[in-house]
Design a protein around this motif. Structure first.
Motif, PDB file in Angstrom:
ATOM      1  N   SER A  44      -5.356  -0.886  -5.463  1.00  0.00           N
ATOM      2  CA  SER A  44      -6.527  -1.259  -4.315  1.00  0.00           C
ATOM      3  C   SER A  44      -6.178  -0.875  -2.951  1.00  0.00           C
ATOM      4  CB  SER A  44      -6.881  -2.835  -4.564  1.00  0.00           C
ATOM      5  OG  SER A  44      -6.403  -3.487  -3.414  1.00  0.00           O
ATOM      6  N   PRO A  45      -6.945  -0.643  -2.148  1.00  0.00           N
ATOM      7  CA  PRO A  45      -6.732  -0.301  -0.894  1.00  0.00           C
ATOM      8  C   PRO A  45      -6.277  -1.642   0.019  1.00  0.00           C
ATOM      9  CG  PRO A  45      -9.083  -0.094  -1.074  1.00  0.00           C
ATOM     10  CD  PRO A  45      -8.245  -0.334  -2.425  1.00  0.00           C
ATOM     11  N   ILE A  46      -6.359  -2.807  -0.580  1.00  0.00           N
ATOM     12  CA  ILE A  46      -5.996  -4.077  -0.107  1.00  0.00           C
ATOM     13  C   ILE A  46      -4.508  -4.250  -0.126  1.00  0.00           C
ATOM     14  CG2 ILE A  46      -6.458  -6.563   0.115  1.00  0.00           C
ATOM     15  CD1 ILE A  46      -9.118  -5.916  -1.572  1.00  0.00           C
ATOM     16  N   ALA A  47      -3.919  -4.395   1.048  1.00  0.00           N
ATOM     17  CA  ALA A  47      -2.479  -4.744   1.150  1.00  0.00           C
ATOM     18  C   ALA A  47      -2.180  -5.972   0.459  1.00  0.00           C
ATOM     19  CB  ALA A  47      -2.010  -4.517   2.607  1.00  0.00           C
ATOM     20  N   ASN A  86       0.817  -1.166  -0.074  1.00  0.00           N
ATOM     21  CA  ASN A  86      -0.035   0.084   0.023  1.00  0.00           C
ATOM     22  C   ASN A  86       0.636   1.326  -0.078  1.00  0.00           C
ATOM     23  OD1 ASN A  86      -2.495  -0.976  -0.270  1.00  0.00           O
ATOM     24  ND2 ASN A  86      -3.291  -0.717   1.936  1.00  0.00           N
ATOM     25  N   THR A 135      -1.875  -6.275  -2.760  1.00  0.00           N
ATOM     26  CA  THR A 135      -2.616  -6.600  -4.291  1.00  0.00           C
ATOM     27  C   THR A 135      -1.759  -7.057  -5.068  1.00  0.00           C
ATOM     28  OG1 THR A 135      -3.767  -4.486  -3.533  1.00  0.00           O
ATOM     29  CG2 THR A 135      -3.759  -5.320  -5.828  1.00  0.00           C
TER      30      THR A 135
HETATM   31  K   LIG Z   1      -2.742  -2.231  -2.635  1.00  0.00           K
END
Ligand SMILES: [K+]
Ligand SMILES: Nc1nc2c(ncn2[C@@H]2O[C@H](COP(=O)(O)OP(=O)(O)OP(=O)(O)O)[C@@H](O)[C@H]2O)c(=O)[nH]1
Ligand SMILES: [Mg+2]
Length: 436
Positions: free
Chosen positions: A246-249, A227, A251
């Protein structure tokens, strides 16, 4: 495949186009022009003709035709060119007719250039220069390739080979003297001086790796914790959505490469997985690939998000710390640059810094060596020159010094393809497209 066949191929790419160039080379070239075009124009003067099918006389196309008698042609053989309309049906009809001409066949990949080399129209380094001109993606690569195509490397290698052969001739002459006692001092000094000068000059060429690097491109790896904004930055530099953001660590897992032209220099920007400990096997594989790529990179951009970094930067030849998400927080005194890939803030400065780094590493296309093949040959020549000189200086057998000089001249001769290059030829010419 007979080497005295007449070969033909389209040399202007595939798919529909306004014009398609059909290249022909070999003993049937004149006959083909005369049969299809009705008559052969003056050498090297373009002429418009209606091409007709032999026998039926059926018109195939209205074309511009060229007759280039050997040996002053690209391949050194008789050559012809048919500039026909680039429609698929026209192209197919003309190629079909050419295939019916006795001793005429489609060319292999690179076969025109192979014939130019075998007929002495270009040396091997020029063939490689031609391949690099075709492959060049940036101005600096094109410039370097043109210098090589014009013969700069080949001419230098030939000069070195000549000078080594002159030193070899003196060594062999001094053999006669040595039968009657010692070699005259001034002769020995002259030979030593020649070997020295060559050893220094070839050593200088070997010290410059920027030519090979320019061909391969300057590699910049984007690394950082999850991120940090790596993929967002890759997409901003590529000016298109290459990597998933994406905001998901965690990705990004795979290594994602984008070839950019920064200031005329080839820069490969590589996005990688966020560095962290992970229980996820796939993410772990992504992290280890990220570390490996960072280790090999010319430059690592270590992206530091506002919330700081939990992991240490990877091992790297050269690393710049880049603070990301400047729109969230700007005061990042622990970073070399601060950017926001989302808003574009600081990106111009980052690109300028990357251009500077690439220019420092790659030069501007003025290096002599551009391939590993050149390097290996010159390293052997450099070693033999040093060995020959040492033998002379320590009063060793002149025959051995002469043999070292002979080895050096053979090694240098490989650069232009004057000696021992059979195995290189197939690999090199098959890398060309059909029609070249
Ligand atoms: K990410
Ligand atoms: N405010 C702000 N958010 C950003 C910026 N750059 C990236 N982000 C956001 O940060 C989150 C992570 O961005 P990514 O580009 O996926 O980050 P990454 O380093 O590639 O993440 P991993 O692939 O998981 O390691 C996304 O929600 C982005 O929209 C920025 O400059 N400013
Ligand atoms: Mg990512």
């Amino acid at each position: 495949m007979r080497s005295d066949d007449t070969i033909f191929a389209t040399a202007s790419g595939h798919g529909r186009a306004a014009v398609c160039i059909v290249r022909i080379s070999g003993p049937q070239s004149w006959t083909i022009l005369n049969t299809l075009g009705g008559s052969v124009p003056e050498p090297r003067r373009a002429a418009v003709r209606i091409l007709r099918e032999p026998g039926s006389g059926e018109p195939l196309d209205q074309a511009l035709i060229l007759w280039m008698p050997g040996p002053r042609s690209f391949t050194g053989e008789d050559q012809a060119e048919l500039h026909i309309h680039g429609g698929l049906a026209t192209r197919a009809a003309v190629l079909k007719v050419l295939g019916t001409i006795p001793d005429c066949r489609p060319a292999e990949a690179g076969e025109f250039t192979r014939r130019a080399f075998l007929n002495g129209r270009m040396d091997l380094s020029q063939v490689e220069g031609l391949a690099d001109v075709i492959d060049a993606e940036t101005e600096a690569q094109r410039r370097q390739a043109m210098l090589q195509l014009e013969g700069r490397l080949g001419d230098t290698a030939e000069r070195w080979r000549e000078e080594i052969l002159q030193a070899l001739a003196l060594l062999e002459a001094s053999l006669d003297f040595s039968d009657e006692g010692d070699v005259p001092e001034d002769l020995e000094a002259d030979i030593l001086q020649r070997l020295d000068r060559l050893h220094v000059e070839i050593g200088r060429a070997l010290a410059n790796r920027s030519g090979e690097r320019l061909r391969e491109g300057f590699t910049v790896v984007l690394a950082g914790p999850p991120n940090a904004g790596k993929s967002t930055l890759l997409n901003a530099l590529a000016r298109r959505d290459v990597a998933i953001v994406s905001p998901i660590a965690g990705t990004t897992r795979d290594v994602i490469e984008v070839h950019c032209d920064l200031g005329g220099l080839p820069v490969v920007v590589v996005d990688t997985a966020g560095l962290r400990e992970s229980g996820d096997l796939i993410e772990q594989e992504g992290v280890s690939r990220a570390r490996a790529r960072a280790q090999d990179a010319d430059l690592v951009l270590w992206l530091v998000p506002p919330e700081g970094e939990e992991t240490d930067p990877p091992a790297a030849r050269r690393l710049l710390r880049v603070g990301t998400k400047a729109d969230v927080s700007r005061d990042r005194d622990d970073c070399d640059l601060v950017i926001s890939a989302s808003t574009g803030e600081g990106l111009a400065d980052l690109i300028t810094a990357l251009e500077h780094e690439a220019e420092t590493a790659l030069g501007q296309g003025d290096a002599l060596l551009t391939r590993e093949r050149h390097r290996r040959a010159l390293e052997r020549a450099h070693h033999s020159l040093a060995a020959g000189r040492a033998l002379l200086e320590t009063g060793g057998p002149i025959e051995l010094a002469a043999e070292e000089a002979r080895l050096a001249s053979r090694a240098v001769g490989e650069i232009t393809g004057r000696v021992d290059v059979e195995d290189v030829l197939d690999r090199l010419f098959s890398s060309f497209c059909i029609g070249k």
